[in-house]
Design a protein around this motif. Structure first.
Motif, PDB file in Angstrom:
ATOM      1  N   UNK A  24      12.629  -3.630 -18.482  1.00  0.00           N
ATOM      2  CA  UNK A  24      11.240  -3.198 -18.676  1.00  0.00           C
ATOM      3  C   UNK A  24      10.652  -2.634 -17.381  1.00  0.00           C
ATOM      4  N   UNK A  25      10.913  -3.347 -16.274  1.00  0.00           N
ATOM      5  CA  UNK A  25      10.366  -2.870 -14.997  1.00  0.00           C
ATOM      6  C   UNK A  25      10.976  -1.526 -14.632  1.00  0.00           C
ATOM      7  N   UNK A  26      12.290  -1.392 -14.891  1.00  0.00           N
ATOM      8  CA  UNK A  26      12.924  -0.116 -14.565  1.00  0.00           C
ATOM      9  C   UNK A  26      12.393   0.993 -15.466  1.00  0.00           C
ATOM     10  N   UNK A  27      11.978   0.643 -16.691  1.00  0.00           N
ATOM     11  CA  UNK A  27      11.405   1.653 -17.588  1.00  0.00           C
ATOM     12  C   UNK A  27      10.136   2.231 -16.961  1.00  0.00           C
ATOM     13  N   UNK A  28       9.275   1.339 -16.446  1.00  0.00           N
ATOM     14  CA  UNK A  28       8.032   1.795 -15.809  1.00  0.00           C
ATOM     15  C   UNK A  28       8.349   2.682 -14.596  1.00  0.00           C
ATOM     16  N   UNK A  29       9.262   2.188 -13.747  1.00  0.00           N
ATOM     17  CA  UNK A  29       9.579   2.945 -12.530  1.00  0.00           C
ATOM     18  C   UNK A  29      10.232   4.281 -12.887  1.00  0.00           C
ATOM     19  N   UNK A  30      11.121   4.244 -13.877  1.00  0.00           N
ATOM     20  CA  UNK A  30      11.800   5.469 -14.293  1.00  0.00           C
ATOM     21  C   UNK A  30      10.816   6.492 -14.836  1.00  0.00           C
ATOM     22  N   UNK A  31       9.905   6.047 -15.697  1.00  0.00           N
ATOM     23  CA  UNK A  31       8.922   6.968 -16.267  1.00  0.00           C
ATOM     24  C   UNK A  31       8.087   7.607 -15.164  1.00  0.00           C
ATOM     25  N   UNK A  32       7.798   6.810 -14.117  1.00  0.00           N
ATOM     26  CA  UNK A  32       6.938   7.337 -13.059  1.00  0.00           C
ATOM     27  C   UNK A  32       7.670   8.305 -12.139  1.00  0.00           C
ATOM     28  N   UNK A  33       8.961   8.069 -11.887  1.00  0.00           N
ATOM     29  CA  UNK A  33       9.590   8.792 -10.776  1.00  0.00           C
ATOM     30  C   UNK A  33      10.712   9.752 -11.161  1.00  0.00           C
ATOM     31  N   UNK A  85       0.822  -1.208   0.000  1.00  0.00           N
ATOM     32  CA  UNK A  85       0.000   0.000   0.000  1.00  0.00           C
ATOM     33  C   UNK A  85       0.856   1.258   0.000  1.00  0.00           C
ATOM     34  N   UNK A  86       1.867   1.267   0.883  1.00  0.00           N
ATOM     35  CA  UNK A  86       2.655   2.495   0.993  1.00  0.00           C
ATOM     36  C   UNK A  86       3.396   2.789  -0.300  1.00  0.00           C
ATOM     37  N   UNK A  87       3.818   1.727  -0.988  1.00  0.00           N
ATOM     38  CA  UNK A  87       4.546   1.929  -2.242  1.00  0.00           C
ATOM     39  C   UNK A  87       3.612   2.524  -3.300  1.00  0.00           C
ATOM     40  N   UNK A  88       2.397   1.964  -3.360  1.00  0.00           N
ATOM     41  CA  UNK A  88       1.414   2.493  -4.313  1.00  0.00           C
ATOM     42  C   UNK A  88       1.128   3.960  -3.998  1.00  0.00           C
ATOM     43  N   UNK A  89       0.980   4.277  -2.701  1.00  0.00           N
ATOM     44  CA  UNK A  89       0.678   5.660  -2.320  1.00  0.00           C
ATOM     45  C   UNK A  89       1.822   6.597  -2.687  1.00  0.00           C
ATOM     46  N   UNK A  90       3.061   6.148  -2.435  1.00  0.00           N
ATOM     47  CA  UNK A  90       4.193   7.040  -2.689  1.00  0.00           C
ATOM     48  C   UNK A  90       4.354   7.259  -4.197  1.00  0.00           C
ATOM     49  N   UNK A  91       4.174   6.198  -4.988  1.00  0.00           N
ATOM     50  CA  UNK A  91       4.272   6.367  -6.444  1.00  0.00           C
ATOM     51  C   UNK A  91       3.149   7.295  -6.923  1.00  0.00           C
ATOM     52  N   UNK A  92       1.956   7.100  -6.347  1.00  0.00           N
ATOM     53  CA  UNK A  92       0.835   7.989  -6.689  1.00  0.00           C
ATOM     54  C   UNK A  92       1.170   9.436  -6.367  1.00  0.00           C
ATOM     55  N   UNK A  93       1.720   9.658  -5.174  1.00  0.00           N
ATOM     56  CA  UNK A  93       2.059  11.025  -4.757  1.00  0.00           C
ATOM     57  C   UNK A  93       3.092  11.624  -5.702  1.00  0.00           C
ATOM     58  N   UNK A  94       4.086  10.808  -6.101  1.00  0.00           N
ATOM     59  CA  UNK A  94       5.131  11.312  -6.993  1.00  0.00           C
ATOM     60  C   UNK A  94       4.544  11.668  -8.356  1.00  0.00           C
ATOM     61  N   UNK A  95       3.645  10.806  -8.863  1.00  0.00           N
ATOM     62  CA  UNK A  95       3.030  11.078 -10.166  1.00  0.00           C
ATOM     63  C   UNK A  95       2.229  12.379 -10.115  1.00  0.00           C
ATOM     64  N   UNK A  96       1.431  12.554  -9.042  1.00  0.00           N
ATOM     65  CA  UNK A  96       0.626  13.776  -8.926  1.00  0.00           C
ATOM     66  C   UNK A  96       1.541  14.995  -8.870  1.00  0.00           C
ATOM     67  N   UNK A  97       2.602  14.877  -8.079  1.00  0.00           N
ATOM     68  CA  UNK A  97       3.526  15.985  -7.914  1.00  0.00           C
ATOM     69  C   UNK A  97       4.211  16.348  -9.229  1.00  0.00           C
ATOM     70  N   UNK A  98       4.652  15.327  -9.976  1.00  0.00           N
ATOM     71  CA  UNK A  98       5.354  15.672 -11.217  1.00  0.00           C
ATOM     72  C   UNK A  98       4.370  16.199 -12.254  1.00  0.00           C
ATOM     73  N   UNK A  99       3.104  15.773 -12.153  1.00  0.00           N
ATOM     74  CA  UNK A  99       2.089  16.320 -13.049  1.00  0.00           C
ATOM     75  C   UNK A  99       1.873  17.795 -12.736  1.00  0.00           C
ATOM     76  N   UNK A 100       1.771  18.120 -11.434  1.00  0.00           N
ATOM     77  CA  UNK A 100       1.598  19.517 -11.030  1.00  0.00           C
ATOM     78  C   UNK A 100       2.753  20.372 -11.514  1.00  0.00           C
ATOM     79  N   UNK A 101       3.968  19.788 -11.393  1.00  0.00           N
ATOM     80  CA  UNK A 101       5.155  20.533 -11.802  1.00  0.00           C
ATOM     81  C   UNK A 101       5.100  20.871 -13.295  1.00  0.00           C
ATOM     82  N   UNK A 102       4.623  19.904 -14.078  1.00  0.00           N
ATOM     83  CA  UNK A 102       4.570  20.123 -15.520  1.00  0.00           C
ATOM     84  C   UNK A 102       3.527  21.179 -15.872  1.00  0.00           C
ATOM     85  N   UNK A 103       2.394  21.141 -15.129  1.00  0.00           N
ATOM     86  CA  UNK A 103       1.343  22.119 -15.392  1.00  0.00           C
ATOM     87  C   UNK A 103       1.845  23.524 -15.112  1.00  0.00           C
ATOM     88  N   UNK A 104       2.629  23.630 -14.006  1.00  0.00           N
ATOM     89  CA  UNK A 104       3.189  24.934 -13.655  1.00  0.00           C
ATOM     90  C   UNK A 104       4.050  25.448 -14.779  1.00  0.00           C
TER      91      UNK A 104
END
Lengths: 311, 306
Positions: free
Chosen positions: B92-101, A292-311
């Protein structure tokens, strides 16, 4: 200003969503909600001192959970040697970890304060590893468990049964939160610390001793986490690598709340804790709760980088 | 000068390639283990040169190993193809993680990679046991080349050569300038039209593929995988300590570090059978505090003074 108001809206939405979720769970499975709140409080109380260090000293302490582990071992050692209630170990632990914090700050943190983020991360990673392995060498990797009778007490209301000791974590989370808030708002050192957190150079210019502020905040946070280690040992098993997941989850909460947002940590730990409890309650899915925490942190990072791009 | 350099490199290459003809099994075994860590250390350093810190070597190492072993069990095809498959899966897995983070500051990426090994371990544990062997893992019927040490050595040597060549190409190519500009000043790099994000993802995928390749080769050599051994913090920690000790941000620093720590590690394991990881932790701390450029930096300093 627009972005700020948007963020506010989103936060209110999150709070509203959390309340709706809580009501639904309460109606269907109340014990899951209770367990989730207890779990959340533990996450919050562990994340708060880490957030304090990151917000003001500007360092991610990857050894955070390992300091808690040391506190737990101290509680165990204290209880076995003295035969007293391990809860009493909180007082010596607080003092000992304040000193450990001072030593760590001067020996390790101060030299890398001005250097690159990579060096700071590597250093605290190395420190965490040394602490874990030191515990491994002196206590072996076998889990230790304190047997305190009142810890496993439970309460039954109607057909609802829940552990009562775990509310200590709720209490601790509230206490630590209020102490930190009051400290930062009302005391002279706390106000100085906020100024340093916002702008170290500016703070220096107006005459604040930046290094002393860093020292106080760091040692205080280590004292808090060490004391929490004592509380943790009362209920959970103690083993050398027990702290690592809590370091990760604490960072997850800080990343979601945003650096410097202490109140946000409470909300997001509720989100993390209750989601984990729900998943643990689903038969056959308990093993996935650690994701769960990993999914949440990846979600938070995606939202944050999306916000950054919008800015 | 250049001819001398080429001559030394050719001599080293020949000496390393012909090693199996005049050394014993134990020494050969020790050397190829060191070479594996060397490849991991160099690939980790390549990413560091782009300004990204990864703690996730163990995760990719384990994924490469699991993917290779699972393919081997299901299809029973040539182990070398399985090794390639393991590497590609890690990529491939690192591609997904890299794109996300990788769009955000380095700390987010570093923490995500720190969680990676643990996350992959949880996933492997929770997948059906018939696929992954659960907590017990999988034991293959046969190790690669029927356990022949010489051929195994050449396989690992080949992987090391690929890693070194890629690392050197990186240093000499146009990509390198892009990377250096990322490291030195992200804003300058951005305003000069370099797509930082794209390059970071490319580098992350390449280095992860290399780490997956080593992991896959490792499992084919030992003929077994299990969630605790293959995702052990060991595989993140050792390469990191080696690269730091040898000197980061070059190809040869990690090589020197791997040789020094690899040989010392063999001795350490005999000296303290468990808990010897504490030494690697101490090395990381001490190098960061007192020797930020590692052994390479020390050599450079000493030779320059003369």
């Amino acid at each position: 200003m627009q972005i700020v108001s948007k963020l506010r809206e989103r936060r209110y939405q999150a709070i509203l969503g959390a309340i709706i979720m809580a009501v639904i769970i309460l109606a269907v499975k109340p014990e899951v909600l209770l367990e989730g709140i207890q779990r959340s409080s533990l996450y919050a109380v562990i994340a708060l001192p880490m957030a304090l260090i990151l917000g003001i000293v500007g360092i991610i302490n990857l050894a955070h959970g390992d300091f808690m582990m040391l506190g737990s071992y101290m509680a165990y050692w204290f209880a076995v040697k003295s035969g007293l209630d391990p809860l009493l170990a909180m007082i010596p632990a607080m003092l000992a970890f304040f000193l450990i914090g001072i030593l760590t700050f001067y020996a390790l943190i101060k030299p890398v304060l001005g250097s690159q983020e990579l060096n700071q991360l590597l250093l605290t990673f190395g420190l965490g590893l040394v602490l874990e392995e030191a515990a491994n060498l002196s206590f072996t990797s076998a889990p230790l468990k304190l047997s305190v009778p009142y810890v496993s007490a439970s309460l039954t209301i109607g057909d609802l049964t829940f552990g009562t000791f775990e509310f200590v974590y709720v209490l601790a989370a509230m206490l630590v939160f209020y102490i930190i808030s009051l400290f930062l708002k009302k005391t002279r050192i706390g106000r100085a610390a906020r100024a340093v957190g916002q702008n170290p150079k500016g703070a220096k210019l107006v005459g604040i001793d930046v290094n002393k502020t860093y020292l106080i905040i760091f040692s205080l946070s280590i004292a808090i986490i060490g004391t929490i280690g004592v509380l943790f040992a009362m209920r959970h098993s103690v083993f050398p690598v027990m702290g690592a997941p809590y370091t990760m989850k604490s960072f997850c909460l800080i990343a979601m709340a945003g650096i410097g947002n202490i109140t946000g940590i409470l909300w997001y730990s509720a989100l993390l804790g209750v989601s984990e409890s729900i998943i643990t309650a689903i038969p056959g899915a308990a093993g996935w709760a650690d994701l769960v925490f990993f999914a949440l942190i990846v979600g938070a990072i995606l939202i944050r980088s999306y916000q950054q791009r919008v800015k | 000068m250049k001819i001398w350099k080429a001559f030394v490199i050719a001599a080293l290459f020949l000496a390393a390639a012909s090693l199996p003809f005049y050394t014993g099994t134990y020494l050969l075994h020790t050397i190829y283990i060191i070479m594996m860590y060397m490849s991991l250390a160099i690939s980790w350093d390549m990413l560091l040169r782009a300004g990204q810190l990864s703690f996730g070597i163990a995760g990719l190492f384990g994924i490469g190993g699991y993917a290779a072993t699972m393919l081997q069990v299901f299809t029973n095809i040539n182990p070398l193809i399985c090794i390639l498959f393991g590497a590609i899966m890690a990529g491939l897995i690192s591609l997904l993680i890299g794109l996300a983070t990788l769009r955000l500051r380095g700390i987010y990426f570093a923490i995500i990679t720190l969680a990676m090994a643990e996350i992959f371990r949880v996933i492997i544990r929770n997948l059906p046991d018939t696929w992954t062997g659960g907590a017990m893992g999988i034991v293959l019927n046969n190790a690669i080349f029927n356990g022949d040490v010489k051929q195994t050595y050449w396989l690992v040597f080949g992987i090391l050569l690929i890693t070194i060549v890629l690392s050197e190409v990186f240093n000499k190519s146009r990509i390198h300038f892009a990377i250096t500009s990322i490291r030195n000043d992200e804003i300058v790099a951005m305003s000069s039209g370099i797509d930082i994000f794209k390059w970071l993802v490319v580098i992350f995928v390449i280095t992860s593929t290399l780490q997956g390749l080593v992991g896959a080769a490792y499992t084919e050599i030992y003929g077994s995988v299990n969630p605790d051994a293959n995702f052990s913090v060991h595989y993140s920690l050792l390469p990191l300590a080696m690269a730091l000790l040898g000197g980061i941000r070059s190809t040869w620093g990690p090589v020197i570090g791997a040789i020094v720590l690899g040989l010392a590690g063999e001795y350490l394991k005999l000296l303290m059978p468990y808990g010897y990881l504490i030494i690697y932790g101490l090395i990381i701390i001490l190098v960061i505090l007192f020797l930020p450029d590692g052994i390479m930096g020390l050599i450079k300093k000493l030779t320059q003074k003369k």
